[in-house]
Motif scaffolding. Structure first.
Motif, PDB file in Angstrom:
ATOM      1  N   GLU A 102       0.832  -1.196   0.000  1.00  0.00           N
ATOM      2  CA  GLU A 102       0.000   0.000   0.000  1.00  0.00           C
ATOM      3  C   GLU A 102       0.873   1.254   0.000  1.00  0.00           C
ATOM      4  O   GLU A 102       1.965   1.277   0.576  1.00  0.00           O
ATOM      5  N   LEU A 103       0.383   2.294  -0.648  1.00  0.00           N
ATOM      6  CA  LEU A 103       1.070   3.572  -0.598  1.00  0.00           C
ATOM      7  C   LEU A 103       0.833   4.193   0.773  1.00  0.00           C
ATOM      8  O   LEU A 103      -0.279   4.131   1.318  1.00  0.00           O
ATOM      9  N   SER A 104       1.872   4.787   1.315  1.00  0.00           N
ATOM     10  CA  SER A 104       1.732   5.441   2.615  1.00  0.00           C
ATOM     11  C   SER A 104       0.902   6.715   2.462  1.00  0.00           C
ATOM     12  O   SER A 104       0.630   7.179   1.340  1.00  0.00           O
ATOM     13  N   ALA A 105       0.537   7.301   3.575  1.00  0.00           N
ATOM     14  CA  ALA A 105      -0.237   8.541   3.537  1.00  0.00           C
ATOM     15  C   ALA A 105       0.537   9.639   2.819  1.00  0.00           C
ATOM     16  O   ALA A 105      -0.040  10.410   2.034  1.00  0.00           O
ATOM     17  N   ASN A 106       1.837   9.721   3.062  1.00  0.00           N
ATOM     18  CA  ASN A 106       2.663  10.733   2.398  1.00  0.00           C
ATOM     19  C   ASN A 106       2.757  10.470   0.898  1.00  0.00           C
ATOM     20  O   ASN A 106       2.731  11.406   0.085  1.00  0.00           O
ATOM     21  N   GLN A 107       2.884   9.211   0.541  1.00  0.00           N
ATOM     22  CA  GLN A 107       2.950   8.861  -0.882  1.00  0.00           C
ATOM     23  C   GLN A 107       1.634   9.178  -1.579  1.00  0.00           C
ATOM     24  O   GLN A 107       1.617   9.703  -2.699  1.00  0.00           O
ATOM     25  N   GLU A 108       0.516   8.871  -0.931  1.00  0.00           N
ATOM     26  CA  GLU A 108      -0.794   9.185  -1.495  1.00  0.00           C
ATOM     27  C   GLU A 108      -0.951  10.697  -1.675  1.00  0.00           C
ATOM     28  O   GLU A 108      -1.512  11.156  -2.679  1.00  0.00           O
TER      29      GLU A 108
END
Length: 323
Positions: A102-108
């Motif tokens: 999953e993409l992290s919150a920062n990546q999203e």
């Protein structure tokens, strides 16, 4: 789609004239008959779609683990062979494994910022002598078609990964303009494209194939002496494999003044590979075929993973690194 002959004007007129009832009753009767027929036709259509979905979503089998160190091993079992030098091969499949971090919150957040950029011409990232603008990134949103810039940049990321990870086979990727050019005008039209490249010093060659409104992928595998064709809609593009083999012969003659030995080379149309279920994800499938093949991985994805892969590819392009 199933037609509804019972709804046509001739039918309505016939019912109207042959029944002895008042006008209101006739209208009610005709409407009820039409509704019943519509429901029946709709059920027939849904059953047909369901059968097609089950066939296309046959993901309980996957390509085998490679027996050799540096290339994707294909099952020797042939489904059929229509001529002497083209094989149609079914991969041997296994159940998919979870390899979708999953993409992290920062990546999203980074992905969302790129998608919300209102300046279509703004350059978001540069690399590999390419520029990716906000407009280019937007092709990865929703059900948009991927453009040449996105596909070429992603192929370049795959090539760079092979250079940094020596456990992987060395990869070279032609850009998306190569195949239409060589198919139309032959080797002479692209001979300078490899002026500073020893094509035969690589293990795998990626060739994005654009067929007007459809993206596919061809792979030249020097380890296996195979020309492989991956089509997420199951097409049989034998011409592509013929063109590429002729190109190799001409390229060897032009660059090394040697004869390219075609003996032992096999043209393969791969079947039972992941298939798209819409008209817009062909570019995504071509990119993922390339990414999996070049790291000798089994295909573990299907149509349902494409929304995830679109956002993941945005992040990979922005950071210039494959996850």
């Amino acid at each position: 789609m199933t037609t509804l002959p019972i709804l046509n004007k001739d039918f309505v007129k016939e019912v109207w004239t042959k029944t002895e009832m008042d006008e209101k009753s006739r209208e009610v009767m005709v409407t009820q008959i039409q509704l019943d027929e519509y429901k029946k036709c709709r059920m027939d259509d849904e059953e047909l779609v369901s059968r097609r979905m089950k066939r296309l979503l046959n993901i309980t089998r996957r390509l085998p683990v490679p027996n050799e160190e540096h290339y994707l091993h294909i099952s020797d079992q042939e489904e059929e062979e229509d001529d002497d030098d083209v094989k149609i091969i079914d991969g041997v499949f296994e159940e998919a494994v979870d390899e979708f971090p999953e993409l992290s919150a920062n990546q999203e957040s980074e992905v969302n910022r790129a998608l919300k950029c209102m300046n279509a011409s703004k350059v978001l990232v540069e690399g590999f002598r390419l520029q990716i603008t906000s407009k280019d990134i937007s092709t990865l949103a929703g059900l948009n078609w991927l453009n040449d810039e996105v596909i070429n940049f992603y192929m370049s990321l795959i090539v760079e990964r092979s250079q940094l990870d020596t456990s992987l086979p060395p990869v070279y990727a032609f850009n998306t303009f190569f195949y239409p050019k060589v198919a139309a005008d032959g080797h002479k039209s692209v001979r300078r494209w490899t002026k500073n490249v020893d094509l035969f010093g690589h293990g795998l060659i990626l060739v994005p194939v654009h067929l007007g409104v459809h993206w596919c992928l061809a792979v030249i595998d020097f380890y296996k002496k195979e020309l492989q064709y991956y089509d997420s809609m199951g097409g049989d593009n034998r011409k592509c494999l013929d063109v590429l083999l002729t190109y190799l012969v001409d390229e060897m003659n032009d660059k090394k003044q040697e004869k390219f030995d075609t003996s032992g080379w096999v043209k393969i149309l791969l079947k039972d590979i992941p298939q798209q279920m819409n008209g817009s994800d062909c570019g995504m499938f071509a990119c993922k075929f390339a990414e999996y093949v070049t790291r000798r991985a089994k295909f573990t994805f299907n149509q349902s993973h494409m929304p995830y892969f679109r956002r993941r590819m945005i992040y990979e392009i922005l950071t210039k690194k494959l996850m």
